[in-house]
Design an enzyme around this catalytic site. Structure first.
Site, PDB file in Angstrom:
ATOM      1  CG  HIS A  56     -28.659 -23.294  10.901  1.00 34.97           C
ATOM      2  ND1 HIS A  56     -27.754 -22.889  11.634  1.00 34.97           N
ATOM      3  CD2 HIS A  56     -30.064 -23.052  11.468  1.00 34.97           C
ATOM      4  CE1 HIS A  56     -27.919 -22.223  12.490  1.00 34.97           C
ATOM      5  NE2 HIS A  56     -29.430 -22.299  12.228  1.00 34.97           N
ATOM      6  CG  HIS A  58     -33.210 -21.809  12.264  1.00 29.46           C
ATOM      7  ND1 HIS A  58     -32.948 -22.503  13.227  1.00 29.46           N
ATOM      8  CD2 HIS A  58     -34.475 -22.842  11.911  1.00 29.46           C
ATOM      9  CE1 HIS A  58     -33.224 -23.325  13.568  1.00 29.46           C
ATOM     10  NE2 HIS A  58     -34.211 -23.569  13.133  1.00 29.46           N
ATOM     11  CG  HIS A  61     -28.209 -18.479  12.264  1.00 20.85           C
ATOM     12  ND1 HIS A  61     -26.210 -18.589  12.240  1.00 20.85           N
ATOM     13  CD2 HIS A  61     -28.959 -18.704  12.893  1.00 20.85           C
ATOM     14  CE1 HIS A  61     -26.039 -18.793  14.126  1.00 20.85           C
ATOM     15  NE2 HIS A  61     -28.170 -19.274  14.215  1.00 20.85           N
ATOM     16  CG  HIS A 114     -29.795 -26.173  15.357  1.00 23.97           C
ATOM     17  ND1 HIS A 114     -30.606 -26.166  16.841  1.00 23.97           N
ATOM     18  CD2 HIS A 114     -29.711 -25.250  14.859  1.00 23.97           C
ATOM     19  CE1 HIS A 114     -31.175 -25.142  16.028  1.00 23.97           C
ATOM     20  NE2 HIS A 114     -30.271 -24.005  15.235  1.00 23.97           N
ATOM     21  CG  ASP A 133     -27.688 -21.967  16.325  1.00 25.41           C
ATOM     22  OD1 ASP A 133     -26.622 -21.336  16.157  1.00 25.41           O
ATOM     23  OD2 ASP A 133     -28.937 -21.540  16.175  1.00 25.41           O
TER      24      ASP A 133
END
Length: 242
Positions: A56, A58, A61, A114, A133
């Protein structure tokens, strides 16, 4: 083909994951967010980085993706639905698409909850799930963009995988998750045993993941929630838990 996998601690409490197909030597990282420790891990594994898999968008990450791509020439794979907010993708994937690392074949699984564009990578012969996550040991991700219904469905998809599956998640949250799990499920003997194991591992500075999915099915309150309403209640309680 079975992969050799290991967590690489980065940032404060994140894990990136180093994957290696021993037969071919092909190597990948999942969710690389800090360059120096990941370069050290890649060099220790032979100095080759063929692929980067992103779960993902974010920053904790993806932040080191471009630096590692430039250094090693790695191919970057991530969700087509999130391509607009991920580092540039060489391979944009959707639910059910295949990915390969050497002789290892994996499947992409959409995991909204998430974030809306969250995906996971499942390699059945290892077996291992790189779930970012979405699922943590004894916990699950906060609902930053998705709904309780979406996250519950994502967790049901994970729960349908074989018990032997290694859960390779994005954070070392297990000890704090255990405190909440024990508060809501105090009579669970398997959970008490797992919590003691976690305390021992952390006292020795060891990671608590990967963990077998069968253990999570017996101990993780979010995986054990019977319906969306029960899951949503647990998620609200966890958000306010101190």
């Amino acid at each position: 083909m079975v992969l050799v996998i290991r967590p690489v601690p980065i940032l404060t409490d994140n894990y990136a994951w180093l994957l290696r197909d021993e037969e071919s030597g092909a190597t990948a990282l999942v969710d690389p967010a800090e360059e120096a420790p990941l370069v050290a891990a890649v060099e220790a594994a032979g100095g080759r980085l063929d692929q980067i898999f992103l779960t993902h968008h974010h920053a904790d990450h993806v932040a080191a993706t471009d630096a590692l791509r430039k250094r090693y020439g790695a191919i970057v794979t991530g969700a087509a639905a999130d391509a607009y907010r991920l580092p540039m993708l060489d391979q944009a994937v959707d639910d059910g698409d295949g990915v390969t690392l050497g002789g290892a074949i994996g499947t992409v699984m959409e995991m909204p909850g998430h974030t809306r564009g969250h995906i996971a990578y499942y390699f059945p012969l290892t077996p291992a799930l790189f779930c970012g996550d979405t699922l943590f040991s004894l916990g699950c991700g906060r609902l930053f963009e998705g709904s309780p219904e979406e996250m519950f469905h994502s967790l049901r998809r994970i729960a349908a995988l074989p018990d032997a599956t290694l859960v390779c998640c994005g954070h070392e949250y297990t000890q704090s998750n255990a405190r909440f799990a024990l508060a809501v499920d105090p009579d669970n003997a398997a959970l008490r045993e797992r919590a003691a194991e976690i305390d021992s591992l952390r006292a020795e500075g060891q990671p608590t993941v990967p963990v077998r999915l069968g253990v999570e099915k017996r101990t993780n309150p979010f995986l054990r929630a019977p319906d969306v309403a029960a899951f949503a209640r647990l998620r609200r309680e966890k958000d306010g838990f101190r």
